[in-house]
Design a protein around this motif. Structure first.
Motif, PDB file in Angstrom:
ATOM      1  N   VAL A  76       0.831  -1.200   0.000  1.00 14.51           N
ATOM      2  CA  VAL A  76       0.000   0.000   0.000  1.00 14.51           C
ATOM      3  C   VAL A  76       0.870   1.256   0.000  1.00 14.51           C
ATOM      4  N   ALA A  77       1.931   1.251   0.827  1.00 12.96           N
ATOM      5  CA  ALA A  77       2.817   2.421   0.917  1.00 12.96           C
ATOM      6  C   ALA A  77       3.535   2.683  -0.402  1.00 12.96           C
ATOM      7  N   LEU A  78       3.911   1.636  -1.099  1.00 15.63           N
ATOM      8  CA  LEU A  78       4.602   1.810  -2.372  1.00 15.63           C
ATOM      9  C   LEU A  78       3.648   2.265  -3.471  1.00 15.63           C
ATOM     10  N   ILE A  79       2.459   1.703  -3.486  1.00 14.67           N
ATOM     11  CA  ILE A  79       1.519   2.010  -4.568  1.00 14.67           C
ATOM     12  C   ILE A  79       0.866   3.377  -4.389  1.00 14.67           C
ATOM     13  N   LEU A  80       0.294   3.644  -3.214  1.00 15.14           N
ATOM     14  CA  LEU A  80      -0.490   4.873  -3.056  1.00 15.14           C
ATOM     15  C   LEU A  80       0.392   6.106  -2.855  1.00 15.14           C
ATOM     16  N   PRO A  81       1.017   6.293  -1.678  1.00 12.25           N
ATOM     17  CA  PRO A  81       1.815   7.519  -1.534  1.00 12.25           C
ATOM     18  C   PRO A  81       3.044   7.533  -2.435  1.00 12.25           C
ATOM     19  N   GLY A  82       3.578   6.361  -2.765  1.00 15.06           N
ATOM     20  CA  GLY A  82       4.741   6.318  -3.652  1.00 15.06           C
ATOM     21  C   GLY A  82       4.450   6.960  -4.995  1.00 15.06           C
ATOM     22  N   ASN A  83       3.299   6.631  -5.557  1.00 20.48           N
ATOM     23  CA  ASN A  83       2.919   7.228  -6.834  1.00 20.48           C
ATOM     24  C   ASN A  83       2.600   8.709  -6.697  1.00 20.48           C
ATOM     25  N   VAL A  84       1.899   9.066  -5.632  1.00 22.32           N
ATOM     26  CA  VAL A  84       1.493  10.462  -5.431  1.00 22.32           C
ATOM     27  C   VAL A  84       2.697  11.361  -5.165  1.00 22.32           C
ATOM     28  N   LEU A  85       3.653  10.868  -4.381  1.00 16.96           N
ATOM     29  CA  LEU A  85       4.786  11.697  -3.951  1.00 16.96           C
ATOM     30  C   LEU A  85       6.024  11.589  -4.838  1.00 16.96           C
ATOM     31  N   ILE A  86       6.148  10.501  -5.591  1.00 15.57           N
ATOM     32  CA  ILE A  86       7.370  10.310  -6.377  1.00 15.57           C
ATOM     33  C   ILE A  86       7.071  10.210  -7.875  1.00 15.57           C
ATOM     34  N   THR A  87       6.255   9.233  -8.274  1.00 13.96           N
ATOM     35  CA  THR A  87       6.041   8.971  -9.700  1.00 13.96           C
ATOM     36  C   THR A  87       5.388  10.161 -10.409  1.00 13.96           C
ATOM     37  N   ILE A  88       4.273  10.632  -9.883  1.00  9.21           N
ATOM     38  CA  ILE A  88       3.572  11.738 -10.548  1.00  9.21           C
ATOM     39  C   ILE A  88       4.414  13.018 -10.544  1.00  9.21           C
ATOM     40  N   PRO A  89       5.024  13.420  -9.402  1.00 12.13           N
ATOM     41  CA  PRO A  89       5.904  14.597  -9.471  1.00 12.13           C
ATOM     42  C   PRO A  89       7.064  14.433 -10.453  1.00 12.13           C
ATOM     43  N   PHE A  90       7.588  13.205 -10.585  1.00 13.42           N
ATOM     44  CA  PHE A  90       8.664  12.964 -11.550  1.00 13.42           C
ATOM     45  C   PHE A  90       8.182  13.257 -12.975  1.00 13.42           C
ATOM     46  N   PHE A  91       6.983  12.759 -13.310  1.00 15.69           N
ATOM     47  CA  PHE A  91       6.444  13.025 -14.646  1.00 15.69           C
ATOM     48  C   PHE A  91       6.085  14.497 -14.831  1.00 15.69           C
ATOM     49  N   ILE A  92       5.586  15.130 -13.784  1.00 13.80           N
ATOM     50  CA  ILE A  92       5.314  16.566 -13.861  1.00 13.80           C
ATOM     51  C   ILE A  92       6.610  17.314 -14.164  1.00 13.80           C
ATOM     52  N   PHE A  93       7.672  16.939 -13.469  1.00 15.14           N
ATOM     53  CA  PHE A  93       8.973  17.563 -13.718  1.00 15.14           C
ATOM     54  C   PHE A  93       9.429  17.328 -15.159  1.00 15.14           C
ATOM     55  N   LEU A  94       9.346  16.072 -15.623  1.00 19.16           N
ATOM     56  CA  LEU A  94       9.791  15.761 -16.992  1.00 19.16           C
ATOM     57  C   LEU A  94       9.059  16.583 -18.042  1.00 19.16           C
ATOM     58  N   PHE A  95       7.745  16.712 -17.879  1.00 22.27           N
ATOM     59  CA  PHE A  95       6.953  17.381 -18.892  1.00 22.27           C
ATOM     60  C   PHE A  95       6.888  18.897 -18.725  1.00 22.27           C
ATOM     61  N   SER A  96       7.356  19.419 -17.588  1.00 25.79           N
ATOM     62  CA  SER A  96       7.260  20.872 -17.393  1.00 25.79           C
ATOM     63  C   SER A  96       8.606  21.551 -17.195  1.00 25.79           C
ATOM     64  N   ARG A  97       9.697  20.792 -17.234  1.00 22.19           N
ATOM     65  CA  ARG A  97      11.008  21.387 -16.911  1.00 22.19           C
ATOM     66  C   ARG A  97      11.461  22.439 -17.918  1.00 22.19           C
ATOM     67  N   ASN A  98      10.931  22.395 -19.130  1.00 24.03           N
ATOM     68  CA  ASN A  98      11.301  23.418 -20.114  1.00 24.03           C
ATOM     69  C   ASN A  98      10.492  24.701 -19.940  1.00 24.03           C
ATOM     70  N   SER A  99       9.355  24.595 -19.269  1.00 29.07           N
ATOM     71  CA  SER A  99       8.486  25.752 -19.075  1.00 29.07           C
ATOM     72  C   SER A  99       8.629  26.397 -17.700  1.00 29.07           C
ATOM     73  N   TYR A 100       9.034  25.609 -16.708  1.00 27.29           N
ATOM     74  CA  TYR A 100       9.145  26.097 -15.335  1.00 27.29           C
ATOM     75  C   TYR A 100      10.517  25.769 -14.782  1.00 27.29           C
ATOM     76  N   SER A 101      10.986  26.614 -13.891  1.00 27.97           N
ATOM     77  CA  SER A 101      12.267  26.325 -13.243  1.00 27.97           C
ATOM     78  C   SER A 101      12.017  25.566 -11.945  1.00 27.97           C
ATOM     79  N   TYR A 102      12.965  24.734 -11.606  1.00 29.35           N
ATOM     80  CA  TYR A 102      12.934  23.967 -10.362  1.00 29.35           C
ATOM     81  C   TYR A 102      14.229  24.276  -9.630  1.00 29.35           C
TER      82      TYR A 102
END
Length: 160
Positions: A9-35
């Protein structure tokens, strides 16, 4: 077996919310936004640390209470708990795990000074409110009856 289920449960639920999705957000927005990783001499760093500590505290306390008081089952929707939990952080709010995860998302958005991460935290928060009101509360009333209805009237959903 119960610990293995909780790890899943810890790997699937918060893992995806806190790591996987932010990683994809970063990948797809890094050219438009600074981190930018915030340095410790910036006030935002201490703001981020507050949310990190709050999020970890709420998440750990919630899962610990779920593990010890929930009976059979896990926090995951595929194997719900068998007991209504009204102790620990659940005496103050009905959804402390979500508050913990939202605090951790706010930590991520602050520590990386990321507007897209902040938007993700807001979408996650609003999405969960809609999910709880539309689906989860009905299911809890069906499973626990008047015990849950009484709990619902006595304990606020998200903010003590």
């Amino acid at each position: 077996m119960k610990r293995k289920e909780y790890l899943k449960v810890a790997l699937i639920l918060p893992g995806n919310v806190l790591i996987t999705i932010p990683f994809f957000i970063f990948l797809f927005s890094r050219n438009s936004y600074s981190y930018n990783l915030i340095s410790f001499d910036n006030f935002l760093f201490y703001f981020a640390m507050f949310f990190l500590l709050l999020g970890l505290f709420l998440a750990i306390w919630s899962v610990q209470t779920f593990y010890t008081k929930g009976g059979e089952g896990t926090p995951g929707p595929w194997k719900p708990i068998s007991n209504l939990i009204i102790s620990g952080p659940y005496t103050y709010v009905r959804n402390p795990m979500i508050l913990g995860v939202v605090a951790l998302l706010l930590f991520e958005s602050a520590i990386f000074s990321s507007f897209p991460f902040l938007l993700w935290a807001i979408v996650f928060f609003i999405g969960n409110i809609i999910y709880f009101k539309t689906f989860e509360e009905r299911e809890l009333i069906r499973r626990f009856g008047t015990d849950y209805e009484n709990y619902k009237t006595e304990v606020p959903m998200l903010f003590p």
